[in-house]
Each structure stands twice: as structure tokens, then as C-alpha cells.
Motif scaffolding. Structure first.
Motif, PDB file in Angstrom:
ATOM      1  N   PRO A   1       0.796  -1.236   0.000  1.00 42.48           N
ATOM      2  CA  PRO A   1       0.000   0.000   0.000  1.00 42.48           C
ATOM      3  C   PRO A   1       0.829   1.287   0.000  1.00 42.48           C
ATOM      4  CG  PRO A   1       0.169  -0.821   2.228  1.00 42.48           C
ATOM      5  CD  PRO A   1       0.915  -1.810   1.368  1.00 42.48           C
ATOM      6  N   THR A   2       2.163   1.191  -0.102  1.00 46.18           N
ATOM      7  CA  THR A   2       3.010   2.384  -0.035  1.00 46.18           C
ATOM      8  C   THR A   2       2.819   3.290  -1.238  1.00 46.18           C
ATOM      9  OG1 THR A   2       4.688   1.218   1.246  1.00 46.18           O
ATOM     10  CG2 THR A   2       5.377   3.229   0.124  1.00 46.18           C
ATOM     11  N   ILE A   3       2.683   4.577  -0.965  1.00 47.92           N
ATOM     12  CA  ILE A   3       2.708   5.601  -2.018  1.00 47.92           C
ATOM     13  C   ILE A   3       4.104   6.194  -2.031  1.00 47.92           C
ATOM     14  CG2 ILE A   3       1.698   7.757  -2.875  1.00 47.92           C
ATOM     15  CD1 ILE A   3      -0.762   7.125  -1.108  1.00 47.92           C
ATOM     16  N   ALA A   4       4.705   6.273  -3.213  1.00 44.21           N
ATOM     17  CA  ALA A   4       6.063   6.796  -3.350  1.00 44.21           C
ATOM     18  C   ALA A   4       6.040   8.077  -4.173  1.00 44.21           C
ATOM     19  CB  ALA A   4       6.969   5.768  -4.019  1.00 44.21           C
ATOM     20  N   ALA A   5       6.772   9.074  -3.708  1.00 41.85           N
ATOM     21  CA  ALA A   5       6.924  10.328  -4.448  1.00 41.85           C
ATOM     22  C   ALA A   5       8.408  10.608  -4.631  1.00 41.85           C
ATOM     23  CB  ALA A   5       6.251  11.480  -3.710  1.00 41.85           C
ATOM     24  N   VAL A   6       8.806  10.925  -5.844  1.00 47.28           N
ATOM     25  CA  VAL A   6      10.193  11.280  -6.141  1.00 47.28           C
ATOM     26  C   VAL A   6      10.275  12.799  -6.201  1.00 47.28           C
ATOM     27  CG1 VAL A   6      12.084  11.060  -7.791  1.00 47.28           C
ATOM     28  CG2 VAL A   6      10.523   9.140  -7.418  1.00 47.28           C
ATOM     29  N   VAL A   7      11.243  13.363  -5.494  1.00 49.30           N
ATOM     30  CA  VAL A   7      11.241  14.809  -5.300  1.00 49.30           C
ATOM     31  C   VAL A   7      12.674  15.312  -5.140  1.00 49.30           C
ATOM     32  CG1 VAL A   7      10.910  14.429  -2.813  1.00 49.30           C
ATOM     33  CG2 VAL A   7      10.305  16.639  -3.798  1.00 49.30           C
ATOM     34  N   TYR A   8      12.923  16.529  -5.607  1.00 45.58           N
ATOM     35  CA  TYR A   8      14.209  17.169  -5.334  1.00 45.58           C
ATOM     36  C   TYR A   8      14.271  17.563  -3.860  1.00 45.58           C
ATOM     37  CZ  TYR A   8      15.512  17.220 -10.233  1.00 45.58           C
ATOM     38  OH  TYR A   8      15.865  16.827 -11.498  1.00 45.58           O
ATOM     39  N   GLY A   9      15.480  17.562  -3.309  1.00 43.46           N
ATOM     40  CA  GLY A   9      15.660  17.754  -1.876  1.00 43.46           C
ATOM     41  C   GLY A   9      14.944  18.950  -1.301  1.00 43.46           C
ATOM     42  N   GLY A  10      14.903  20.058  -2.036  1.00 39.62           N
ATOM     43  CA  GLY A  10      14.294  21.277  -1.524  1.00 39.62           C
ATOM     44  C   GLY A  10      12.796  21.209  -1.348  1.00 39.62           C
ATOM     45  N   GLU A  11      12.153  20.244  -2.012  1.00 37.47           N
ATOM     46  CA  GLU A  11      10.696  20.128  -1.926  1.00 37.47           C
ATOM     47  C   GLU A  11      10.242  18.983  -1.015  1.00 37.47           C
ATOM     48  OE1 GLU A  11      12.001  21.001  -5.154  1.00 37.47           O
ATOM     49  OE2 GLU A  11      11.367  22.988  -4.474  1.00 37.47           O
ATOM     50  N   VAL A  12      11.189  18.307  -0.381  1.00 36.98           N
ATOM     51  CA  VAL A  12      10.827  17.150   0.452  1.00 36.98           C
ATOM     52  C   VAL A  12       9.790  17.515   1.503  1.00 36.98           C
ATOM     53  CG1 VAL A  12      11.683  15.612   2.262  1.00 36.98           C
ATOM     54  CG2 VAL A  12      12.919  15.797   0.102  1.00 36.98           C
ATOM     55  N   ARG A  13      10.014  18.638   2.210  1.00 37.85           N
ATOM     56  CA  ARG A  13       9.116  18.999   3.308  1.00 37.85           C
ATOM     57  C   ARG A  13       7.703  19.274   2.798  1.00 37.85           C
ATOM     58  NH1 ARG A  13      10.330  16.720   7.153  1.00 37.85           N
ATOM     59  NH2 ARG A  13      12.480  17.371   6.875  1.00 37.85           N
ATOM     60  N   ASP A  14       7.578  19.949   1.662  1.00 37.00           N
ATOM     61  CA  ASP A  14       6.246  20.249   1.123  1.00 37.00           C
ATOM     62  C   ASP A  14       5.520  18.971   0.716  1.00 37.00           C
ATOM     63  OD1 ASP A  14       6.564  22.963   1.482  1.00 37.00           O
ATOM     64  OD2 ASP A  14       7.321  23.318  -0.546  1.00 37.00           O
ATOM     65  N   VAL A  15       6.254  18.034   0.129  1.00 35.00           N
ATOM     66  CA  VAL A  15       5.639  16.767  -0.267  1.00 35.00           C
ATOM     67  C   VAL A  15       5.247  15.956   0.968  1.00 35.00           C
ATOM     68  CG1 VAL A  15       6.130  14.535  -1.347  1.00 35.00           C
ATOM     69  CG2 VAL A  15       6.759  16.651  -2.517  1.00 35.00           C
ATOM     70  N   GLU A  16       6.097  15.976   1.977  1.00 38.63           N
ATOM     71  CA  GLU A  16       5.795  15.247   3.207  1.00 38.63           C
ATOM     72  C   GLU A  16       4.515  15.763   3.861  1.00 38.63           C
ATOM     73  OE1 GLU A  16       8.292  13.659   7.098  1.00 38.63           O
ATOM     74  OE2 GLU A  16       8.812  15.572   6.168  1.00 38.63           O
TER      75      GLU A  16
END
Length: 282
Positions: free
Chosen positions: A242-257
Motif C-alpha cells: 500500500p506504499t505511495i512513493a513520491a520522487v522529489v528534489y531535496g528542496g521540496e521534500v518537506r512540502d511533499v511530506e
């Protein structure tokens, strides 16, 4: 007594292989370590909290000659950062590491293809995998992005990925998994995702995969849209969930989280892995 240590990595799916047999995976930096030792005797003792002991035993039997099995007691310890049963390739990471450890302990001259096949066959025989998950095995063993045809165990291509990218994993509290065989109904869409990956458009392929599997396995497609709006370059269900995975540049990690903070579950942030699995005698 002889002993060896083998380390592999987890991976995520960019394109699910069940619908068409073609799959794409990408390595993560979550590690799986297998320690193996032998003493005179007979039998296999497996020390693991939640991995399939049957799969591990089958892997050993597939690669170790019968005369060696008859005169060695084999002990196996599994230590893994990869969550089990979440679509993050934990079984492929373990079976591959077990095969590698066997090769070192028994000083076997085994071609890579046979090494990987030992774990794939064990996964099918133990009921852990439907296809043998060659794409998953490649992600765990080679690192980077791997394009593979599972039914014939053919790897089409491997690409290294920018180390500036991170992976944000969301593991929901409800880990109920639906029937992945129903993905065959979406074969035409998954085939289109595969073709995007062949063209190097990995994040478009990942999103298309997410939209294809959502009606059958989840998640709500709206979550994928929110992740993209938050800065993710790609997002999808990984494997059969059931894991959802998002690939993101380091600077956007917090917003995606933050997208996941209102949902019941927890997140794991990991780097991408581009390095090959390794093993050595202790």
C-alpha cells in the motif's frame, strides 16, 4: 566455520509488471543485510522477524550444491530497513542477499543471472511473488532505474539517477492489499507507461502507472495530483501497495511530506541508490 555478509537495497516501482510482464523499478537507500555462517552438520536455521523462512530456504537450496547441504549446518540472520509487505521489494532484497551470501560462503562461481534466478524461483515457489519479480530483483541488486521483462528475465536497460533526488514513502496504517491480478485489466495503460519509460520519461511513466493502478489497488488519484502540486516530479503506488512513493528534489521534500500529514500512517524519506549490491567473506 565460514561466514559471509551480503547487502542489498530496497526499491520502488515506477511501472508495475503484473499487467504486461514489463516492469520498471528504482533503487532506494534502505538496506537489507544477510549474514550467513556454516558449521559441520546438516540443516538450515533462519533468524528473521518477518521474512518468509520458506523463501530463504528455497533460495539456499537453489544455489548451494546438494553435497554441501548434506555436510553443512547453515545459519542465516536477516536485518532489514525495508518494511515488509508494503510494495518496497523487501522479499527481493532478502532473497538476492541470501543468494549472494551463499556464493561467498561456499565459494561458488555463479553467473549473475543464475544468482538472481535462485531468489526469483524461491519467491514464486513460496508464494511471495506472482511473476518472480525480475524488475524488483534488478532494482535491489543493480541500483538505479532498471527496465525489465519479468517473464523472460530480460533486463533492457539500467540508468543512474541524480543524487539530488529523494524518495518520500508513505505507508498507511491500513495495509490491506487488493488482488493485483486485476491489473491485467489495465494492461493497455501500463503498456503505455512502459513505452514512456523506454523513452527515458521515467516520471511521466511513474504517474501514468499511478493513474492506471489507482482504480484497482488505490490510492485516490487526487493524492497523486496533490503530490505533484507540492513539487514531486513523479508519484505512484509502489508495487502492489500500500506504499505511495513520491520522487522529489531535496528542496521540496518537506512540502511533499506535508501532503501525507493528514493521513493515518507514517513517512520514510530515503535517498536514491545507484550502487550495486555487495558481499564479502567475514
Amino acid at each position: 566455520m565460514r561466514s559471509a555478509l551480503a547487502t542489498t537495497h530496497g526499491a520502488i516501482s515506477l511501472v508495475n509488471a503484473i499487467g504486461t510482464g514489463h516492469g520498471v523499478t528504482m533503487g532506494t537507500s534502505l538496506t537489507t543485510t544477510v549474514r550467513m555462517s556454516t558449521v559441520p552438520g546438516k540443516g538450515i536455521t533462519i533468524h528473521t522477524r518477518n521474512q518468509s523462512s520458506k523463501m530463504i530456504a528455497f533460495t539456499i537450496q537453489n544455489i548451494v550444491p546438494s553435497h554441501e547441504l548434506g555436510r553443512n549446518k547453515i545459519n542465516v540472520w536477516v536485518d532489514s530497513q525495508v518494511p515488509v509487505g508494503c510494495g518496497l521489494k523487501s522479499s527481493s532484497a532478502v532473497s538476492t542477499a541470501v543468494a549472494m551470501a551463499c556464493s561467498n560462503v561456499f565459494d561458488l562461481d555463479v553467473p549473475e543471472k543464475k544468482l538472481l534466478a535462485a531468489g526469483m524461483d524461491a519467491s514464486i515457489r513460496s508464494g511471495v511473488s506472482i511473476t518472480g519479480a525480475y524488475d524488483d530483483v534488478c532494482g535491489c541488486y543493480y541500483g538505479g532505474i532498471n527496465l525489465a521483462y519479468n517473464y523472460k528475465a530480460i533486463r533492457f536497460r539500467r540508468d543512474r539517477i541524480s543524487s539530488d533526488l529523494k524518495v518520500v514513502l508513505f505507508i498507511p496504517n491500513n495495509r490491506t492489499r487488493k488482488n493485483p491480478r486485476n491489473l491485467k485489466k489495465m494492461a493497455h495503460v501500463l503498456d503505455a507507461a512502459w513505452r514512456l519509460a523506454k523513452d527515458g520519461r521515467y516520471w511521466d511513466a511513474m504517474l501514468m502507472n499511478g493513474l492506471a493502478v489507482s482504480p484497482i489497488l488505490g490510492p485516490d488519484p487526487y493524492i497523486l495530483n496533490m503530490l505533484l502540486n507540492a513539487g514531486a516530479v513523479g508519484a505512484s503506488l509502489s508495487g502492489n501497495g500500500p506504499t505511495i512513493a513520491a520522487v522529489v528534489y531535496g528542496g521540496e521534500v518537506r512540502d511533499v511530506e506535508k501532503v501525507f500529514q493528514t493521513l493515518p500512517g507514517h513517512t520514510i524519506i530515503t535517498a536514491i541508490n545507484n550502487t550495486k549490491a555487495y558481499s564479502h567473506e567475514l
